[in-house]
Scaffold this motif. Structure first.
Motif, mmCIF file in Angstrom:
data_model
loop_
_atom_site.group_PDB
_atom_site.id
_atom_site.type_symbol
_atom_site.label_atom_id
_atom_site.label_comp_id
_atom_site.label_asym_id
_atom_site.label_seq_id
_atom_site.Cartn_x
_atom_site.Cartn_y
_atom_site.Cartn_z
ATOM 1 N N UNK A 104 39.006 41.407 34.548
ATOM 2 C CA UNK A 104 39.268 42.490 33.587
ATOM 3 C C UNK A 104 39.317 43.847 34.294
ATOM 4 N N UNK A 105 38.420 44.022 35.247
ATOM 5 C CA UNK A 105 38.390 45.283 36.004
ATOM 6 C C UNK A 105 39.680 45.417 36.816
ATOM 7 N N UNK A 106 40.094 44.328 37.426
ATOM 8 C CA UNK A 106 41.347 44.312 38.196
ATOM 9 C C UNK A 106 42.533 44.661 37.299
ATOM 10 N N UNK A 107 42.571 44.037 36.105
ATOM 11 C CA UNK A 107 43.675 44.294 35.172
ATOM 12 C C UNK A 107 43.692 45.755 34.731
ATOM 13 N N UNK A 108 42.494 46.338 34.579
ATOM 14 C CA UNK A 108 42.408 47.747 34.181
ATOM 15 C C UNK A 108 43.010 48.645 35.265
ATOM 16 N N UNK A 109 42.676 48.350 36.533
ATOM 17 C CA UNK A 109 43.256 49.120 37.645
ATOM 18 C C UNK A 109 44.778 48.921 37.705
ATOM 19 N N UNK A 110 45.195 47.674 37.486
ATOM 20 C CA UNK A 110 46.627 47.355 37.547
ATOM 21 C C UNK A 110 47.373 48.076 36.425
ATOM 22 N N UNK A 111 46.749 48.074 35.251
ATOM 23 C CA UNK A 111 47.341 48.752 34.090
ATOM 24 C C UNK A 111 47.488 50.252 34.372
ATOM 25 N N UNK A 112 46.437 50.809 34.999
ATOM 26 C CA UNK A 112 46.471 52.236 35.339
ATOM 27 C C UNK A 112 47.586 52.518 36.348
ATOM 28 N N UNK A 113 47.699 51.656 37.359
ATOM 29 C CA UNK A 113 48.703 51.850 38.405
ATOM 30 C C UNK A 113 50.121 51.767 37.848
ATOM 31 N N UNK A 114 50.306 50.958 36.801
ATOM 32 C CA UNK A 114 51.644 50.766 36.220
ATOM 33 C C UNK A 114 51.950 51.761 35.101
ATOM 34 N N UNK A 115 50.976 52.597 34.760
ATOM 35 C CA UNK A 115 51.149 53.505 33.613
ATOM 36 C C UNK A 115 51.595 54.897 34.055
ATOM 37 N N UNK A 116 51.905 55.741 33.073
ATOM 38 C CA UNK A 116 52.283 57.133 33.354
ATOM 39 C C UNK A 116 51.118 57.916 33.941
ATOM 40 N N UNK A 117 49.902 57.455 33.646
ATOM 41 C CA UNK A 117 48.708 58.159 34.135
ATOM 42 C C UNK A 117 48.723 58.237 35.666
ATOM 43 N N UNK A 118 49.181 57.156 36.314
ATOM 44 C CA UNK A 118 49.187 57.095 37.783
ATOM 45 C C UNK A 118 49.947 58.278 38.378
ATOM 46 N N UNK A 119 51.069 58.629 37.761
ATOM 47 C CA UNK A 119 51.880 59.744 38.244
ATOM 48 C C UNK A 119 51.191 61.084 38.092
ATOM 49 N N UNK A 120 50.197 61.146 37.182
ATOM 50 C CA UNK A 120 49.466 62.408 36.963
ATOM 51 C C UNK A 120 48.274 62.553 37.915
ATOM 52 N N UNK A 121 47.953 61.473 38.623
ATOM 53 C CA UNK A 121 46.829 61.535 39.563
ATOM 54 C C UNK A 121 47.250 62.291 40.818
ATOM 55 N N UNK A 122 46.277 62.927 41.483
ATOM 56 C CA UNK A 122 46.610 63.570 42.752
ATOM 57 C C UNK A 122 46.711 62.511 43.855
ATOM 58 N N UNK A 131 44.085 51.465 47.216
ATOM 59 C CA UNK A 131 43.069 50.777 48.037
ATOM 60 C C UNK A 131 42.278 49.778 47.198
ATOM 61 N N UNK A 132 41.952 50.177 45.961
ATOM 62 C CA UNK A 132 41.165 49.296 45.081
ATOM 63 C C UNK A 132 41.941 48.012 44.799
ATOM 64 N N UNK A 133 43.247 48.143 44.510
ATOM 65 C CA UNK A 133 44.061 46.948 44.238
ATOM 66 C C UNK A 133 44.138 46.048 45.471
ATOM 67 N N UNK A 134 44.290 46.665 46.648
ATOM 68 C CA UNK A 134 44.279 45.896 47.902
ATOM 69 C C UNK A 134 42.949 45.170 48.064
ATOM 70 N N UNK A 135 41.860 45.878 47.791
ATOM 71 C CA UNK A 135 40.529 45.290 47.990
ATOM 72 C C UNK A 135 40.223 44.182 46.988
ATOM 73 N N UNK A 136 40.783 44.281 45.776
ATOM 74 C CA UNK A 136 40.638 43.165 44.819
ATOM 75 C C UNK A 136 41.256 41.908 45.420
#
Length: 682
Positions: A104-122, A131-136
């Protein structure tokens, strides 16, 4: 009753860390973290910045609990603390594996990476998500349940075995000592070292001299003691620690542990889809493949082996001229020191009076002030773990930006060597509040005696600058995302760049007056001694290069070519590497590998090459200062902004090229080492 270890403060309260509190505190925090992660994942929302902030905060709380405990385990070891530490390691490993395999934690990170939110991150936040997705993936997120279970068991076992390896080396080091009453047996050893031996004897209520296997006691004896039999005895005891050989053969023996560690690493790598553990190790490093690393090491070997052989040939001829027919391994440091004296009329002991530790530290602070515009100011009202420890604030433009503990003297119950560890990481706590980075800087230098202050050899001066370089990397970061702040997220083969880079100032004519001052007269290191020191800088650099290449190749080949069907003994691999790289014979009883904590108990497994890899980066980075001025403020500011402040927020090659204007070149390392240009080999 609340556990005192769970009270968060800006700095650790070391006196409140009692062994009996450690395991309950960890249990409580891990249970709390598990619950908080579950609650977070149950909340129906698209993961965003607040999701990342929550995970970061809980990870940081765990780090704040564990880092001072882990540090005390290294600098103030006791049976009770060791037991508590060992009881906690499997729990920490289990928790890390559990989080790394939380679908579930992995899916949450994946969801974030695929969402518009990712583009708003610095940039740093995006890197931390990547890095987190790689480490999963590297934690076995894609494995079947039974494979995940096995992965968890292996990780737990490896953590326990690594700690046992380290404890065995520590116990073996402190489990042997030599008591001597007759001063004549110690002829040739400098007075300052003898005083240390006397102090060690007095501390145990013994007469005469007590010699341990700690480096500040061992190394001077090997370099200066005229008693060949004593040198042989010391060499044998030191190189057989924690093994099946030597005076304590079989006691604290790491032989089986090492075989088990290799087998488990191989199994772990296969589980994750790699062909061997070397590939798994490089998945988070700059280097792209084991073949690339071996090619890099073989290239360095080809370029330096002739110089290494020439170094040894010269040493052998010199020893022969003194009537020594066979040069044994325990003779090499002794005759090397004599040869150095003859060639350059210079010894490390002659330099020692000019480098009182207090003066070196003060000068080091001046160097970084001139390079990076920072000031280091001692603060006295901070709790530490030992009276020798000092505490400092780092300020820039009048503002405190970081803090660090400095613990430089060898003592009983303290692990040997030198290292930097993070106590606190820089991160954003709120819109208006920041957590400042705090570092632990640890060395093992000769402590002061009743009559003499602590005096450093020049080798120890470079060690201090090296560790401070790591500290600056951790403390001068401007990244507020903990996962890639400071040294976090920096690939292992790039993390040595700032540390090796800082060593260069220990050799500069402009810097020497800042870091030297005779302990009796205050006189800076005279030009004639500096000239000798510079002339002697690359003395036996070929042999030293060969030694480091031996360690690096042994480590990489052992992990790259391990086969459970046809396991070759660790000794066999090392012997074959020595046949190719070593320039002098090593006794059959030598069990160097049994004390090789870097790869069996540290983070350097299939990564020891990182020292040489990063040395290429650091030598080339420093060559820009050679071109533009070693105290050129604009160049210093550029290194600060492009390397030190960026942490792990970008790939190191991108950071390096931003600073240097191109990719690294191996020539600077060979030139600085005296392997090419300045030395010709017949």
């Amino acid at each position: 009753m609340s556990n005192p270890l769970l009270k968060t403060a800006s700095l650790p309260a070391f006196s409140s860390i009692q062994p009996e509190h450690i395991e309950p505190a960890l249990d409580q925090l891990l249970a709390s973290n598990r619950q908080r992660v579950d609650d977070l994942l149950k909340a129906e929302q698209t993961p965003g910045k607040s999701f990342l902030a929550s995970i970061e905060q809980w990870d940081d709380e765990l780090e704040q609990l564990w880092s001072p405990i882990s540090h005390l385990h290294g600098v103030k070891n006791s049976d009770a603390l060791r037991d508590a530490y060992n009881a906690c390691l499997p729990k920490l490993t289990e928790y890390g594996t559990e989080m790394g395999q939380n679908t579930q934690l992995y899916q949450a990170y994946k969801q974030l990476a695929d969402s518009d939110v990712y583009g708003q991150l610095n940039e740093a936040e995006q890197k931390s998500v990547d890095n987190a997705l790689r480490d999963f993936t590297l934690s076995g997120i894609a494995l079947k349940p039974e494979q995940q279970k096995r992965y968890g068991e292996i990780k737990k076992q490896l953590a326990e075995l690594s700690t046992q390896f380290s404890n065995n080396v520590l116990d073996a080091t402190h489990g042997w000592s030599k008591h001597i009453d007759d001063a004549e047996e110690l002829a040739g050893i400098p007075e300052s070292v003898l005083q240390g031996y006397q102090q060690a004897a007095a501390a145990k209520e013994l007469s005469g001299y007590l010699i341990s296997l700690d480096i500040p006691a061992y190394l001077p004896l090997m370099q200066y003691c005229e008693n060949s039999a004593l040198r042989q005895e010391m060499y044998t005891a030191y190189t057989t620690r924690a093994s099946d050989q030597g005076p304590n053969a079989g006691q604290w023996d790491n032989s089986e542990l090492m075989d088990t560690i290799l087998a488990l690493r191989y199994e772990l790598a296969l589980l994750l889809g790699f062909n061997n553990y070397a590939e798994r190790s490089l998945a988070t490093k700059m280097a792209e493949s084991p073949e690339q690393v071996e090619g890099f090491l073989n290239d360095l070997t080809e370029k330096s082996i002739a110089v290494a052989k020439q170094d040894y040939k010269e040493l052998e001829a010199f020893a022969n001229s003194l009537g020594v027919t066979t040069l044994s391994a325990w003779d090499i440091p002794f005759y090397s020191e004599k040869l150095r004296l003859q060639k350059y009329d210079l010894s490390q002991e002659e330099l020692r009076p000019y480098f009182p530790s207090a003066k070196v530290i003060e000068g080091m602070f001046t160097v970084v002030n001139r390079l990076f515009g920072i000031e280091c100011n001692e603060v006295s009202d901070v709790e530490t773990w030992h009276p020798d420890v000092r505490f400092y604030h780092i300020e820039r433009d009048g503002e405190v930006i970081a803090k660090f503990y400095l613990d430089i003297f060898a003592r009983e119950h303290k692990r040997g060597g030198a290292w930097m560890a993070d106590c606190r990481v820089r991160r954003q706590l709120s819109a208006t509040e920041q957590q400042l980075p705090v570092a632990f800087l640890t060395c093992n230098f000769t402590p002061p005696t009743e009559t003499t202050p602590s005096l450093l050899t020049h080798n120890e001066v470079t060690t201090l600058f090296h560790e401070f370089g790591h500290g600056l990397h951790h403390m001068l970061t401007e990244i507020n995302c903990a996962a890639v702040s400071g040294i976090n997220g920096v690939p292992w083969d790039a993390v040595e760049l700032p540390s090796q880079f800082m060593e260069n100032w220990c050799w500069q004519k402009e810097a020497i007056p800042l870091i030297s001052g005779h302990h009796q007269t205050g006189e800076v290191l005279p030009d004639n001694l500096l000239e000798k020191m510079l002339a002697a800088k690359n003395f036996q650099s070929g042999m030293m290069m060969a030694r480091q290449l031996e360690f690096s190749l042994f480590d990489m080949l052992m992990h790259h070519h391990y086969s459970p069907e046809n396991p070759r003994s660790i000794q066999t691999v090392l012997d074959e590497v020595r046949e190719k790289v070593s320039v002098y014979p090593v006794p059959e009883f030598n069990r160097f590998q049994h004390g090789f904590g870097h790869i069996f108990a540290g983070g350097y497994a299939a990564g020891y090459y990182s020292y040489k890899w990063a040395e290429v980066l650091s030598a080339d980075a420093f060559s820009r200062f050679e071109e533009e001025g070693i105290f050129n403020q604009a160049t210093g500011e550029s290194f600060l902004q492009e390397i030190l402040q960026r942490g792990g927020s970008k790939e190191p090659m991108a950071l390096f090229t931003a600073f240097r204007g191109r990719e690294p070149d191996i020539d600077a390392l060979l030139r600085h080492s005296g392997i090419v240009t300045t030395r010709k080999v017949a």
